[in-house]
Motif scaffolding. Sequence first.
Motif, short mmCIF file in Angstrom:
data_model
loop_
_atom_site.label_atom_id
_atom_site.label_comp_id
_atom_site.label_asym_id
_atom_site.label_seq_id
_atom_site.Cartn_x
_atom_site.Cartn_y
_atom_site.Cartn_z
N THR A 45 0.81 -1.22 0.00
CA THR A 45 0.00 0.00 0.00
C THR A 45 0.85 1.27 0.00
N HIS A 84 -1.50 4.43 0.47
CA HIS A 84 -2.88 4.10 0.16
C HIS A 84 -3.41 3.24 1.31
N SER A 89 -6.54 1.27 -3.51
CA SER A 89 -7.45 2.41 -3.35
C SER A 89 -6.86 3.66 -4.00
N ARG A 92 -5.04 8.58 -1.01
CA ARG A 92 -3.71 8.41 -0.43
C ARG A 92 -3.33 9.58 0.46
N ASN A 150 -4.23 6.30 -8.10
CA ASN A 150 -3.15 5.33 -7.88
C ASN A 150 -2.60 4.92 -9.24
#
Length: 223
Positions: A45, A84, A89, A92, A150
Amino acid sequence: MYIKNTVLAAAAMLLAASAQAQFAVTAEVGTTGVGAHVIFPMEKTLNARFGASYFQRKYNDTASTVSYTMKAKLQNIDVLFDWHLIDNSPFRLTGGVVYNGNKVSMVARQDSNGNFNINGKNYAASQVGILNGGIEYNKGAPYIGVGWGNALSTDKKWQVSADLGALWQGHPKGRLTNSQCTGTVAVCTVLARDVATERVKMEADVQAYKVYPVLRAGISYRF
């Protein structure tokens, strides 16, 4: 120069560590000018971004009582980290460090009567000579913000993105000097004092810019 080299070294380490990894590039425009980032995955992430931006504009304005021809230059190199909160997702949180080359240079403009108004006093431009200065900020500046998008999402190769954040530039450093004064010693001495007072006023006028707002929109492509 040390700050700039540190940022560039950190970016080089990211590039070397991610040489074989998936990556994306982003082209952006916003309050930092026109720029681009290269994005690499760090953890599931967490992504890293290395980029640069630039913009330059020339205009006329007044600082305190003096009119100037000003040239504003926005020039940044940054290393940022996007967290994230949920895997894949678009939302962020972003933090990082920026080599901050933002600055304003200025040259005083005489009025229609051939005078400079310096600290509330009129001086003939022919006596003052050359009056110029500038505003600079801390070269090392932390950045914090939020964003959407992203670039390394597995959904599709093309993505749009947005950043909203703040760049802490620190206390502005003013410079204002005159040279080639042609007045008497007494006149040039008083002029020097008034120029020094104007410099302090000029710094006070730009105190609000210790924090520079960052708003960017971009489009990215994942390789």
